[in-house]
Design an enzyme around this catalytic site. Structure first.
Site, PDB file in Angstrom:
ATOM      1  CD  GLU A 275      12.023   0.106   5.158  1.00 20.86           C
ATOM      2  OE1 GLU A 275      10.987   0.020   4.861  1.00 20.86           O
ATOM      3  OE2 GLU A 275      12.626  -1.085   5.309  1.00 20.86           O
ATOM      4  N   GLY A 277      10.122   7.796   3.183  1.00 21.03           N
ATOM      5  CA  GLY A 277      10.228   8.230   1.830  1.00 21.03           C
ATOM      6  C   GLY A 277       9.483   9.676   1.845  1.00 21.03           C
ATOM      7  CB  CYS A 346     -12.119  12.479 -20.861  1.00 25.73           C
ATOM      8  SG  CYS A 346     -11.560  13.817 -22.204  1.00 25.73           S
TER       9      CYS A 346
HETATM   10  N1  LLP Z   1       8.690   1.098   3.706  1.00 28.97           N
HETATM   11  C1  LLP Z   1       7.916   0.316   3.010  1.00 28.97           C
HETATM   12  C2  LLP Z   1       7.984  -1.137   3.353  1.00 28.97           C
HETATM   13  C3  LLP Z   1       6.770   0.925   2.567  1.00 28.97           C
HETATM   14  O1  LLP Z   1       5.686   0.203   1.828  1.00 28.97           O
HETATM   15  C4  LLP Z   1       6.695   2.220   2.581  1.00 28.97           C
HETATM   16  C5  LLP Z   1       5.488   2.853   1.616  1.00 28.97           C
HETATM   17  C6  LLP Z   1       7.705   3.046   3.038  1.00 28.97           C
HETATM   18  C7  LLP Z   1       8.847   2.515   3.772  1.00 28.97           C
HETATM   19  C8  LLP Z   1       7.705   4.724   2.920  1.00 28.97           C
HETATM   20  O2  LLP Z   1       6.668   5.156   3.430  1.00 28.97           O
HETATM   21  P1  LLP Z   1       6.681   6.809   3.706  1.00 28.97           P
HETATM   22  O3  LLP Z   1       7.674   7.248   4.568  1.00 28.97           O
HETATM   23  O4  LLP Z   1       6.863   7.204   2.214  1.00 28.97           O
HETATM   24  O5  LLP Z   1       5.238   7.053   4.032  1.00 28.97           O
HETATM   25  N2  LLP Z   1       1.454   6.384  -2.962  1.00 28.97           N
HETATM   26  C9  LLP Z   1       0.858   6.561  -1.436  1.00 28.97           C
HETATM   27  C10 LLP Z   1       1.949   5.952  -0.360  1.00 28.97           C
HETATM   28  C11 LLP Z   1       2.315   4.545  -0.606  1.00 28.97           C
HETATM   29  C12 LLP Z   1       3.194   4.214   0.412  1.00 28.97           C
HETATM   30  C13 LLP Z   1       3.803   2.951   0.317  1.00 28.97           C
HETATM   31  N3  LLP Z   1       4.800   2.365   1.031  1.00 28.97           N
HETATM   32  C14 LLP Z   1       0.678   8.002  -1.597  1.00 28.97           C
HETATM   33  O6  LLP Z   1       0.739   8.948  -2.494  1.00 28.97           O
HETATM   34  O7  LLP Z   1       0.143   8.552  -0.445  1.00 28.97           O
END
Ligand code: LLP
Length: 421
Positions: A275, A277, A346
């Protein structure tokens, strides 16, 4: 690697000059590269070649319809964490059997939506969720395919706000209780156990935590099989990090990750799901902004931009670093100077970078925030009544607005006035 490079002194997104997009849509805006999105998806797909697998893009990173369609067209599945994401995935043409449903608080309505609309599997995170899922499935006369997310109690060595695999985090069930919880699930007629799920955190720049977690998953697979469960699919989560600070980074590659998966889990004969992202969308996007003022402060100079923490919250929220480069390439040898780079909101927290070495810049110059394709637009808000900024997708020499900037009237008219006012 991405497709945002200088050509003849100007920054391009693939074959389109950034200045041309800025002239058409106005700053600030997000711009994404199709070629980079596809390249990163393929790196993962190739990293798992030879294993039965599905790369389920974690669409929380960037869920624009055009981004989803781009990835779905080359075979990506989707990892969704809400009814809204499920609907977005379906609207982008992703079939239910390529959607996995993750998340720690799935509601009855969300479960109903996915069971009736079609789902590859639910990644169940708790016993109460399991009971609701079982009940909804039985009501509908269907059987819900599930994995159970186990929490392996591994330190992901990442920012505390995005680490998920330690026992103190809210995610999954403790791996030590897995046998008991799998036995409970097996006794529920509305559920069909098909595998195990794990996700230990985000922006991992070291493979060691994966080694530890996947070793535990391998052992658990054998134990659960010996207990009579049909473990045929392993969902390994996402989390592989990207080099936000390019001058000073050497993160593991999807191919290194793939080799690890093969080494730790390949012998089990399971279908593998991942998964990712951030690694797919992060470096496929820039946020482009213009300098409004250069302000001299006490012992420092501020670059005040037309974008702010509401447009890109990562620096304020996680102290995240983003490379910031001028859209017009500075002359070779030009002397850099330190700037505090801030937005107009702000709050002192509306600071993108402190004492960042930059070439000289003046009002009207444009800058690009790199690595802004993931967790940028999706986390933006209209704080300070700043309308959401547009998103643009480039493919070769074409570009298109894929989410328009709302007008001020659209923003204001979303509010409604009670009749007593
Ligand atoms: N699978 C699950 C169950 C997750 O909770 C997440 C991310 C992913 C996959 C994807 O993770 P990635 O490959 O994108 O690292 N807003 C934060 C990141 C939050 C990630 C939450 N879960 C930031 O801007 O760094």
């Amino acid at each position: 690697m991405d497709h945002f490079l200088y050509r003849d002194g100007a920054l391009y997104a693939e074959d389109v000059p950034i200045t041309e997009i800025a002239a058409a849509v106005g700053t600030p805006f997000y711009v994404y590269s199709t070629a980079t999105l596809l390249r990163h998806f393929r790196l993962f797909d190739e990293a798992l070649e030879g294993l039965e697998h599905l790369v389920c893009y974690a669409m929380k990173a960037n869920s624009n319809q055009a981004v989803l369609r781009t990835l779905a067209a080359v075979g990506a599945g989707m990892d969704v964490v809400s009814g809204g994401e499920y609907r977005r995935a379906r609207a982008a043409g992703v079939p239910g059997d390529r959607i996995v449903f993750s998340g720690v608080g799935k509601t009855r309505e969300e479960i109903h939506l996915a069971l009736t609309g079609g789902i590859r599997q639910f990644n169940v995170e708790s016993e109460p969720e399991m009971q609701v899922l079982d009940a909804v499935a039985r009501d509908l006369g269907v059987v819900a395919p599930i994995t159970i997310r186990v929490n392996p109690d591994v330190d992901a060595k990442t920012h505390a706000k995005i680490a998920t695999g330690k026992s103190e985090n809210k995610f999954g069930i403790p791996i030590a209780r897995a046998r008991e919880v799998y036995a409970m699930a097996a006794a529920m007629p509305g559920l069909e156990i098909i595998g195990i799920d794990v996700h230990i955190g985000s922006q991992l720049t070291d493979l060691e935590p994966y080694e530890l977690a996947y070793q535990k998953v391998a052992e658990l697979t054998e134990v659960l099989r010996a207990d009579g469960h049909n473990i045929k699919r392993l969902d390994l989560g996402g989390g592989l990090g990207i080099p936000y600070e390019r001058s000073n980074a050497d993160p593991p590659l999807p191919s290194d990750y793939g080799a690890l998966v093969r080494r730790r889990l390949g012998h089990l004969g399971c279908e593998i799901e991942i998964e990712p992202g951030r690694l797919i969308a992060g470096n496929a996007g820039l946020m482009i902004s213009e300098v409004i003022y250069v302000k001299k402060g006490e012992g420092r100079e501020f670059l005040i931009l037309d974008s702010a923490m509401n447009d890109l919250i990562r620096p304020a929220m996680y102290d995240a670093y983003h490379d910031i480069i001028p859209v017009l390439e500075p002359a070779i040898g030009v002397e850099k100077q330190p700037f505090d780079i801030v937005g107009p909101v702000c709050e002192s927290g509306d600071t993108f970078a402190k004492q960042r070495m930059m070439p000289p810049l003046s009002a009207g110059d444009q800058v690009a925030f790199r690595s802004a394709g993931a967790y940028g637009a999706v986390m933006s808000s209209e704080y300070n009544s700043r309308p959401l900024i547009p998103e643009v997708l480039v493919r070769g020499d074409q570009f298109a607005v894929i989410r328009a900037r709302p007008t001020f009237d659209e923003m204001i008219n979303r509010d409604t006035i009670p009749e007593w006012l």
